[in-house]
Scaffold this active site. Structure first.
Site, PDB file in Angstrom:
ATOM      1  N   ASP A   1       0.891  -1.546   0.265  1.00  0.00           N
ATOM      2  CA  ASP A   1      -0.142   0.358   0.311  1.00  0.00           C
ATOM      3  C   ASP A   1       0.890   0.648   0.001  1.00  0.00           C
ATOM      4  OD1 ASP A   1      -1.900   1.019   0.167  1.00  0.00           O
ATOM      5  OD2 ASP A   1      -3.073   0.833   1.627  1.00  0.00           O
ATOM      6  N   TRP A   2       0.227   2.387   0.138  1.00  0.00           N
ATOM      7  CA  TRP A   2       1.429   3.299  -0.373  1.00  0.00           C
ATOM      8  C   TRP A   2       1.299   4.233   0.952  1.00  0.00           C
ATOM      9  CZ3 TRP A   2       0.006   0.892  -4.558  1.00  0.00           C
ATOM     10  CH2 TRP A   2       0.040   1.815  -5.890  1.00  0.00           C
TER      11      TRP A   2
END
Ligand code: BGC
Length: 780
Positions: free
Chosen positions: A270-271
């Site tokens: 995930d970012w």
């Protein structure tokens, strides 16, 4: 002289050799057969870049402004940049671009919860296919969906992006969606792997989950999806899980997913998830998005020092290249920028209507009266989906309830339109005196309800056959809802009471529409109204979908993918959720990887914020209410129709460990309709063996059945599907005995039953992912 000639010729030979070497290297172009050679030909620096993303593309100069990221390119080796975008509900990309008069509106599809409520794998396929097609036709490669975390609590801010409290329903709907996306040659990215069930302190919270609950509930949804649909990529989650960050967990990513499940795709973080890029590589998380300079430095240094063995880095790079060669950009696809938006709008309308769940009906629905009075701010400010990156592009249209009702031939009582237009404008000024802030992850505040005078109400009753009150709830990424949001606001309660009393006094009825992002309280007030329709959030065509169901053009066939509990706190899991944290943005600093000032402050570990003990264990959703005999407002799997169905001739037979269940479903009412057939299985001695009372093991949806028509539904279950996870033996085990196969119309309504002897079955797996704290687990 001779010597120097000799030297010159040697040098020339060397130059020729070098040239031909570099020619042969640069002539080396990425192809399926050359991946290993390409990995060898890459410099260390290129490899370190390759495992990091390029994002986010928020500025106007980007090729696809407003998208989440892309991957590194190496032109000399024929490795192109490939492009990804969120989301769940529709491609998230700026719909307009500076210096370009064209617009790029993608379709705003339905919220995931709406999709799950269809209980229709085909519908999931169609939505995935539509999104996959738009990704392709707008020039991108990879969509960051489906989000498929389990719905463990009604207050999780991202529930609308998720599917269900049940791993089988979640996994199969996700699989349908992934197959749809990938049928267009677009990469899907199921997320967030795993046990990421709250938004509060989302970058730092540790989920502490027993091995059994992980295997049976949280991993199970992903396992089903992986095995059914083989996604090209999977996104790891922000949270820590039983210790390390999910993105840095070798046992989770490599031992379970790669070694046990046999999945060969690419993991992406995930970012800005995690805090140790090298640990992520070692764990098997191939790509870190959106990529940070400090991650590059750390990976480069670790590769040089040997802390990150070259074969590990090479394996990460190889899996990325295996993704790249499947992409549209690699294949040089000439995109049109013109997907078939009309066809997709039709999918939205149909799936949106099929996902609507009819909860209560006095008989007023389908509506015969032609004059409707629409109450409630949400009737005029319809919510088509949630906030955050899970939404679609800003600025796309939503068919309003007014438009939907009018197009279905209803006369909408006009004075209320004027009253609400003024009220909403005044509320907008009150809530946003400086104007609305630009895109924010947090859902904007919503207007308080308008209250009416007796004269206004009497006039509305005169001018309408029925009252429709819409209630709205909106949530999104980065913040959970609070307990208060589960209940009616004071103004809503007053409105329902006033409208219902006034309409009933004149012999007219009241319908409530729930335009909501997750379950809410209905038990305390629903007696006051005559019909209750959970419309969920149905995307750009929602007004049409709702009108289709209210008018009876579409007979509702949606079923709840989660339980509606009576009160917040009724579910055992509710104690282990941050229901009342004031600081809504706590831990929401997903960009802190870029900015040290935003890094989480040192805190004294607090339950449900810094760590969350999943002490309800496997008793999530109906598995709790059903096994412990607790009443609910509406059970999992519930949903009414305008017709009735009978279940006849149920049978179960076994061959080679596969149980085949057959049942005839007959439309016994007077309207055509579709019906969801839910197959639960109850294990013998479930209480003694600490197993749920019954569990969903399969489901099917009939075709449109005309009155009197029937269809034979066939569903299968394997012996291994009936297994529970035995922690002591670290094995899946199906106990031998006589199992009940139950055809249900909800978790509380058994319609037909047959039993069969089941033989013991067992399969050992790795003893991994142990929580490192003692959990006080709920047992039957
Ligand atoms: C979300 C992901 C999303 C990513 C990229 C994160 O904040 O949790 O679901 O895909 O951003 O936009």
């Amino acid at each position: 002289m001779k010597n120097s000639i000799h030297q010159i010729s040697l040098v020339m030979v060397a130059i020729v050799a070098m040239c031909s070497y570099s020619l042969s290297v640069s002539a080396q172009q990425l192809k399926a057969e050359t991946i290993d050679k390409i990995v060898k030909a890459m410099t260390l620096e290129e490899k370190c870049h390759m495992v990091l993303g390029r994002g986010m593309h928020f500025n106007d100069d980007a090729k696809f402004p407003g998208t989440a990221g892309s991957t590194f390119s190496v032109d000399r080796l024929g490795i192109p940049e490939t492009y990804c975008a969120d989301s769940q509900q529709g491609l998230r990309m700026n719909a307009t671009r500076a210096w370009d008069h064209n617009d790029y509106f993608p379709t705003d599809f339905v919220a995931s919860m709406t999709l799950a409520s269809t209980w229709d794998r085909e519908a999931a396929f169609k939505v995935g296919q539509g999104i996959g097609n738009e990704v392709r036709e707008f020039g991108l490669d990879w969509i960051l969906s489906p989000a498929m975390n389990l719905i463990r609590n009604p207050l999780c801010g991202r529930n609308h992006e998720y599917y269900s409290e049940d791993p089988y329903l979640s996994g199969t709907i996700a699989a349908g969606y992934v197959k749809g996306v990938q049928s267009e040659g677009t990469a899907a990215c199921p997320k967030h792997f795993v046990a990421n069930n709250q938004e509060t302190n989302r970058n730092n919270n540790i989920s502490q989950v027993s091995q059994r609950a992980l295997r049976e509930i949280y991993l199970k949804a992903f396992e089903i999806m992986v095995k059914e649909s083989d996604p090209w990529t999977i996104m790891t989650s922000y949270n820590k899980l039983n210790g390390p960050y999910a993105v840095q967990n070798y046992e989770l990513l490599t031992t379970i997913v790669r070694d046990e499940w046999g999945w060969k795709g690419m993991f992406v973080s995930d970012w800005n998830a995690g805090d140790d890029a090298v640990a992520a590589m070692l764990a098997g998380n191939d790509m870190l998005q959106p990529g940070q300079p400090k991650q590059y430095d750390a990976i480069l240094e670790a590769a040089k020092s040997g802390k990150l063995p070259m074969e590990v880095l090479d394996a990460n790079v190889k899996r990325i290249l295996e993704y790249v060669i499947k992409t549209h950009n690699f294949k040089g696809y000439k995109y049109s920028n013109e997907p078939d938006l009309k066809a997709h709008a039709q999918v939205v309308r149909e799936v949106g209507a099929d996902g609507i769940v009819l909860l209560k009906n006095s008989g007023i629905l389908p509506l015969t009266g032609k004059k409707v009075a629409l109450f409630g701010c949400t009737s005029y400010d319809w919510i088509s989906g949630g906030s955050g990156f899970g939404g679609t592009s800003v600025g796309h249209y939503t068919v309003s309830l007014v438009e939907g009702m009018r197009s279905a031939g209803y006369e909408v009582y006009k004075p209320l339109i004027g009253i609400y237009t003024q009220h909403l404008a005044a509320e907008e000024k009150r809530l946003f005196p400086e104007g609305r802030p630009p895109f924010s992850l947090m859902p904007p505040a919503r207007a308080d309800e308008k209250q009416f005078t007796a004269e206004e109400l009497n006039a509305a009753i005169e001018g309408s056959d029925v009252a429709i009150i819409s209630l709205g709830r909106k949530s999104g990424e980065a913040a959970d809802r609070s307990e208060a949001d589960f209940y009616l606001k004071e103004g809503e309660a007053q409105l329902i009471k006033a409208v219902s009393e006034a309409y009933h006094a004149k012999g007219k009825q009241v319908i409530v529409l729930l335009d909501i992002c997750s379950p809410m309280d209905v038990a305390s007030w629903q007696d006051q109204v005559d019909a209750l329709v959970c419309t969920w959030q149905g995307g750009q065509e929602s007004g049409f979908s709702v009108a289709d169901v209210l008018s009876g053009k579409v007979n509702p066939s949606g079923k709840l993918p989660m339980t509606f509990q009576i009160k917040y706190g009724d579910a055992y899991a509710d104690q282990f959720f941050p229901a009342n944290v004031d600081d809504k943005t706590l831990g929401a600093m997903f960009m802190w990887g870029y900015n040290k000032d935003q890094a989480p402050k040192e805190r004294k570990p607090e339950a449900n914020i810094d760590y969350t003990n999943y002490e309800e264990d496997i008793y999530v959703g109906y598995r709790y209410f059903d096994s412990f005999g607790k009443p609910v407002a509406y059970p999992f799997g519930f949903g009414l129709s305008y017709t009735t169905f009978a279940y006849e001739n149920m049978s179960v037979s076994e061959a080679n460990g596969v149980y085949t269940v057959k049942v005839d479903v007959k439309n016994t009412g007077s309207r055509a309709g579709r019906n969801v057939v839910e197959l639960f299985v109850a294990a013998p001695n479930s209480k003694k063996l600490n197993k749920p009372e019954k569990e969903l093991r399969n489901y099917a949806k009939t075709k449109l059945l005309q009155p009197g028509q029937s269809e034979t539904i066939t569903m299968t279950v394997k012996t291994e599907d009936l297994a529970s996870f035995n922690e002591k033996a670290s094995a899946w085990k199906t106990d031998a005995g006589r199992y009940d196969f139950l055809i249900c119309s909800s978790a509380n309504d058994v319609e037909a039953k047959a039993s069969a002897n089941v033989k013991a079955w067992t399969k050992k797996v790795n003893n991994v992912m142990k929580p490192n704290v003692k959990l006080n687990l709920l047992k039957r």
